[in-house]
Design a protein around this motif. Structure first.
Motif, PDB file in Angstrom:
ATOM      1  N   HIS A 111       0.818  -1.215   0.000  1.00 52.08           N
ATOM      2  CA  HIS A 111       0.000   0.000   0.000  1.00 52.08           C
ATOM      3  C   HIS A 111       0.859   1.276   0.000  1.00 52.08           C
ATOM      4  O   HIS A 111       0.577   2.233  -0.734  1.00 52.08           O
ATOM      5  CB  HIS A 111      -0.912  -0.033   1.232  1.00 52.08           C
ATOM      6  CG  HIS A 111      -1.808   1.148   1.367  1.00 52.08           C
ATOM      7  ND1 HIS A 111      -2.983   1.280   0.677  1.00 52.08           N
ATOM      8  CD2 HIS A 111      -1.695   2.273   2.111  1.00 52.08           C
ATOM      9  CE1 HIS A 111      -3.557   2.417   0.986  1.00 52.08           C
ATOM     10  NE2 HIS A 111      -2.799   3.054   1.861  1.00 52.08           N
ATOM     11  N   GLY A 137      -2.756   7.513   7.631  1.00 52.09           N
ATOM     12  CA  GLY A 137      -3.454   7.187   8.869  1.00 52.09           C
ATOM     13  C   GLY A 137      -2.757   6.081   9.646  1.00 52.09           C
ATOM     14  O   GLY A 137      -2.963   5.935  10.841  1.00 52.09           O
ATOM     15  N   GLY A 138      -1.931   5.296   8.966  1.00 49.26           N
ATOM     16  CA  GLY A 138      -1.266   4.179   9.631  1.00 49.26           C
ATOM     17  C   GLY A 138       0.249   4.296   9.687  1.00 49.26           C
ATOM     18  O   GLY A 138       0.902   3.519  10.372  1.00 49.26           O
ATOM     19  N   GLY A 163      -1.371  10.968  10.507  1.00 51.99           N
ATOM     20  CA  GLY A 163      -2.805  11.082  10.200  1.00 51.99           C
ATOM     21  C   GLY A 163      -3.664  10.657  11.390  1.00 51.99           C
ATOM     22  O   GLY A 163      -4.710  11.248  11.658  1.00 51.99           O
ATOM     23  N   PHE A 166      -3.958  13.487  13.771  1.00 54.11           N
ATOM     24  CA  PHE A 166      -4.986  14.436  13.300  1.00 54.11           C
ATOM     25  C   PHE A 166      -6.379  13.881  13.643  1.00 54.11           C
ATOM     26  O   PHE A 166      -7.251  14.612  14.109  1.00 54.11           O
ATOM     27  CB  PHE A 166      -4.875  14.660  11.780  1.00 54.11           C
ATOM     28  CG  PHE A 166      -3.909  15.748  11.387  1.00 54.11           C
ATOM     29  CD1 PHE A 166      -2.549  15.485  11.281  1.00 54.11           C
ATOM     30  CD2 PHE A 166      -4.355  17.045  11.123  1.00 54.11           C
ATOM     31  CE1 PHE A 166      -1.657  16.485  10.910  1.00 54.11           C
ATOM     32  CE2 PHE A 166      -3.469  18.049  10.760  1.00 54.11           C
ATOM     33  CZ  PHE A 166      -2.114  17.769  10.649  1.00 54.11           C
ATOM     34  N   PRO A 178     -12.823  11.666   8.805  1.00 55.34           N
ATOM     35  CA  PRO A 178     -11.430  11.719   9.236  1.00 55.34           C
ATOM     36  C   PRO A 178     -11.011  13.131   9.613  1.00 55.34           C
ATOM     37  O   PRO A 178     -11.446  14.106   8.989  1.00 55.34           O
ATOM     38  CB  PRO A 178     -10.671  11.219   8.003  1.00 55.34           C
ATOM     39  CG  PRO A 178     -11.538  11.579   6.837  1.00 55.34           C
ATOM     40  CD  PRO A 178     -12.947  11.520   7.335  1.00 55.34           C
ATOM     41  N   GLY A 179     -10.155  13.221  10.621  1.00 55.69           N
ATOM     42  CA  GLY A 179      -9.854  14.508  11.222  1.00 55.69           C
ATOM     43  C   GLY A 179      -8.953  15.421  10.405  1.00 55.69           C
ATOM     44  O   GLY A 179      -9.020  16.644  10.544  1.00 55.69           O
ATOM     45  N   GLY A 180      -8.098  14.831   9.561  1.00 61.36           N
ATOM     46  CA  GLY A 180      -7.106  15.636   8.841  1.00 61.36           C
ATOM     47  C   GLY A 180      -7.687  16.829   8.109  1.00 61.36           C
ATOM     48  O   GLY A 180      -7.348  17.986   8.400  1.00 61.36           O
ATOM     49  N   GLU A 184      -7.439  20.811   9.229  1.00 63.59           N
ATOM     50  CA  GLU A 184      -6.781  21.761   8.318  1.00 63.59           C
ATOM     51  C   GLU A 184      -7.676  22.977   8.079  1.00 63.59           C
ATOM     52  O   GLU A 184      -7.229  24.122   8.142  1.00 63.59           O
ATOM     53  CB  GLU A 184      -6.448  21.080   6.988  1.00 63.59           C
ATOM     54  CG  GLU A 184      -5.780  22.055   6.024  1.00 63.59           C
ATOM     55  CD  GLU A 184      -5.414  21.463   4.667  1.00 63.59           C
ATOM     56  OE1 GLU A 184      -5.782  20.323   4.361  1.00 63.59           O
ATOM     57  OE2 GLU A 184      -4.747  22.199   3.901  1.00 63.59           O
ATOM     58  N   GLY A 268       0.983   9.863   0.870  1.00 63.26           N
ATOM     59  CA  GLY A 268       0.088   9.380   1.932  1.00 63.26           C
ATOM     60  C   GLY A 268      -0.957  10.446   2.193  1.00 63.26           C
ATOM     61  O   GLY A 268      -0.782  11.618   1.809  1.00 63.26           O
ATOM     62  N   GLY A 269      -2.054  10.066   2.854  1.00 65.32           N
ATOM     63  CA  GLY A 269      -3.191  10.965   3.045  1.00 65.32           C
ATOM     64  C   GLY A 269      -2.846  12.357   3.546  1.00 65.32           C
ATOM     65  O   GLY A 269      -3.422  13.356   3.095  1.00 65.32           O
ATOM     66  N   ALA A 272      -2.068  15.580   1.449  1.00 62.55           N
ATOM     67  CA  ALA A 272      -3.114  16.449   0.883  1.00 62.55           C
ATOM     68  C   ALA A 272      -3.193  17.768   1.641  1.00 62.55           C
ATOM     69  O   ALA A 272      -3.840  18.715   1.184  1.00 62.55           O
ATOM     70  CB  ALA A 272      -4.458  15.737   0.951  1.00 62.55           C
ATOM     71  N   THR A 300      -4.955  10.610  -0.995  1.00 60.35           N
ATOM     72  CA  THR A 300      -5.598   9.649  -0.089  1.00 60.35           C
ATOM     73  C   THR A 300      -5.850   8.342  -0.865  1.00 60.35           C
ATOM     74  O   THR A 300      -5.642   8.282  -2.082  1.00 60.35           O
ATOM     75  CB  THR A 300      -6.916  10.224   0.471  1.00 60.35           C
ATOM     76  OG1 THR A 300      -7.641  10.809  -0.595  1.00 60.35           O
ATOM     77  CG2 THR A 300      -6.667  11.285   1.519  1.00 60.35           C
TER      78      THR A 300
HETATM   79  O1  KG4 Z   1      -3.430   7.360   2.977  1.00 69.75           O
HETATM   80  P1  KG4 Z   1      -4.756   7.477   3.599  1.00 69.75           P
HETATM   81  O2  KG4 Z   1      -5.930   7.845   2.741  1.00 69.75           O
HETATM   82  O3  KG4 Z   1      -5.137   6.131   4.323  1.00 69.75           O
HETATM   83  C1  KG4 Z   1      -4.163   5.385   5.006  1.00 69.75           C
HETATM   84  O4  KG4 Z   1      -3.375   4.701   4.330  1.00 69.75           O
HETATM   85  O5  KG4 Z   1      -4.139   5.514   6.241  1.00 69.75           O
HETATM   86  O6  KG4 Z   1      -4.605   8.515   4.799  1.00 69.75           O
HETATM   87  C2  KG4 Z   1      -5.685   8.814   5.626  1.00 69.75           C
HETATM   88  C3  KG4 Z   1      -5.187   9.752   6.687  1.00 69.75           C
HETATM   89  C4  KG4 Z   1      -6.236  10.059   7.740  1.00 69.75           C
HETATM   90  O7  KG4 Z   1      -5.639   9.944   9.020  1.00 69.75           O
HETATM   91  C5  KG4 Z   1      -6.624  11.484   7.427  1.00 69.75           C
HETATM   92  O8  KG4 Z   1      -7.050  12.223   8.567  1.00 69.75           O
HETATM   93  C6  KG4 Z   1      -5.336  12.035   6.871  1.00 69.75           C
HETATM   94  O9  KG4 Z   1      -4.793  10.991   6.105  1.00 69.75           O
HETATM   95  N1  KG4 Z   1      -5.583  13.200   6.019  1.00 69.75           N
HETATM   96  C7  KG4 Z   1      -5.132  14.431   6.297  1.00 69.75           C
HETATM   97  C8  KG4 Z   1      -5.648  15.276   5.296  1.00 69.75           C
HETATM   98  N2  KG4 Z   1      -6.380  14.529   4.418  1.00 69.75           N
HETATM   99  C9  KG4 Z   1      -6.320  13.240   4.877  1.00 69.75           C
HETATM  100  N3  KG4 Z   1      -4.379  14.887   7.317  1.00 69.75           N
HETATM  101  C10 KG4 Z   1      -4.107  16.191   7.351  1.00 69.75           C
HETATM  102  N4  KG4 Z   1      -4.581  17.072   6.454  1.00 69.75           N
HETATM  103  C11 KG4 Z   1      -5.341  16.675   5.402  1.00 69.75           C
HETATM  104  N5  KG4 Z   1      -5.800  17.551   4.517  1.00 69.75           N
END
Ligand code: KG4
Ligand code: ZN
Length: 334
Positions: A111, A137-138, A163, A166, A178-180, A184, A268-269, A272, A300
């Motif tokens: 992944h 997130g992980g 993540g 967040f 999700p908090g990210g 932001e 990674g998420g 963004a 993401t």
């Molecule tokens: O890569 P992803 O879609 O899934 C995993 O592989 O975990 O990442 C998801 C993570 C979540 O914790 C989400 O809150 C964070 O990425 N995330 C962000 C933003 N968009 C997604 N964190 C901070 N700011 C953002 N704009």
């Protein structure tokens, strides 16, 4: 050559098609966020069940709308880990079944390698060697990438991923999952200097991260407030985000200085986050380092990054049998 990509490692059902000559020709993501929101996080069993409901209709609709048949597909890439085992098994078993039925290879993809390689899907892709900051997130990892599939882990989170921090802080502030993205948005209205939160592990040498102390520091400030107003929430979000992003920037600088590498890939998420991109500009200016990000819609989880990573693997001669095997944990360097 066309590769079907299937992503089901967490709470997004992603299906995409990567075409060797045209690039990503289809990329659809069905998000389970509404299903998990009321729990403030992903419930693995519910995620598996929802992937089962959604994945085949999603593939079918793409094939019907694009007038594609099994003869058009040359390989099926799926996320083999790391992630939630139940959700991963849904994608892996479907990919293997389709591969068997269609007589094409299946390709298990890491992944985080998918996230990393999504950066190559831009007009100005990075060239090796580069430092990769993988923040999702992980995971929170810094990796030296010397060549395709030659990765060296430099540092990683000892507790919460970026993540995840967040997401947990958002939950403490009573915000959505999700908090990210929510943090932001709220942080843009707040004062990042009102609360002086720690920049964990920046005073000690090394490239590991730790975000749980920062999360506790936010919890302590919340407890100290008699009543949390909307201004307080915005200031807490802004101060937390500033601390997390500065920590990440310091570690990136350290990795670049230590290796002498002049190129940084952020994926990674969390990549963004536009405030993160703004904060990392300091490195570009002061150290003449070029920074690369995936296209915003591929930051993401999505199937396109899996289809593309699978394509790359297939081109390098990768083969696997029909054993269904997924991994909850899987170091990228392996
Ligand atoms: O890569 P992803 O879609 O899934 C995993 O592989 O975990 O990442 C998801 C993570 C979540 O914790 C989400 O809150 C964070 O990425 N995330 C962000 C933003 N968009 C997604 N964190 C901070 N700011 C953002 N704009
Ligand atoms: Zn991810």
């Amino acid at each position: 050559m066309k590769i079907l990509g299937i992503e089901t490692s967490c709470d997004e059902t992603g299906v995409a098609i990567f075409c060797e000559t045209e690039g990503v020709i289809e990329n659809r993501v069905y998000s389970q966020i509404d299903l998990h929101r009321k729990y403030g996080g992903v419930i693995p069993e519910l995620a598996s069940r929802d992937h089962i409901r959604k994945i085949l209709p999603l593939i079918k609709s793409i094939f019907e709308e694009r007038h594609l048949g099994k003869k058009d597909i040359n390989g099926i890439a799926y996320t083999a880990g790391p992630g939630l085992v139940g959700p991963l098994l849904v994608g892996a078993s479907l990919a293997k079944s389709l591969a068997l039925a269609w007589g094409v290879p299946s390709i298990g993809v890491h992944h985080m390698e998918g996230h990393l390689l999504a950066t190559l899907l831009t007009e100005d892709p990075p060239t090796y060697p580069f430092i990769a900051l993988l923040v999702s997130g992980g995971h929170s990892q810094l990796i030296a990438c010397y060549e395709s599939q030659e990765y060296q882990l430099l540092g990683e989170s000892q507790d919460d991923a970026a993540g995840e921090a967040f997401d947990k802080v958002a939950k403490m502030l009573g915000l959505d999952y999700p908090g990210g993205p929510v943090i932001e948005k709220l942080a843009a209205k707040g004062d990042p200097e009102r609360f002086s939160f720690p920049r964990p592990m920046t005073k000690k040498p090394g490239l590991d991260f730790s975000f749980s102390g920062l999360k506790t520091a936010v919890a302590n400030e919340i407890n100290a407030l008699a009543r949390m107003t909307s201004n307080d929430k915005a200031d807490l979000a802004a101060s937390f985000q500033a601390a997390a992003l500065e920590t990440i920037r310091i570690k990136c600088e350290r990795a670049l200085d230590g290796t002498g590498i002049k190129s940084l890939v952020v994926a990674g998420g969390v990549s963004a986050n536009l405030a993160l991109r703004e904060s990392l500009k300091k490195i570009t200016h002061e150290k003449n380092v070029k920074i690369h990000y995936p296209p915003l819609d591929l930051c993401t989880d999505n199937g396109a990054m899996i289809a593309f990573a699978g394509y790359k693997r297939l081109c390098s001669g990768y083969q696997e049998d029909l054993t269904i095997q997924v991994r909850a944990r899987w170091p990228l360097a392996n």
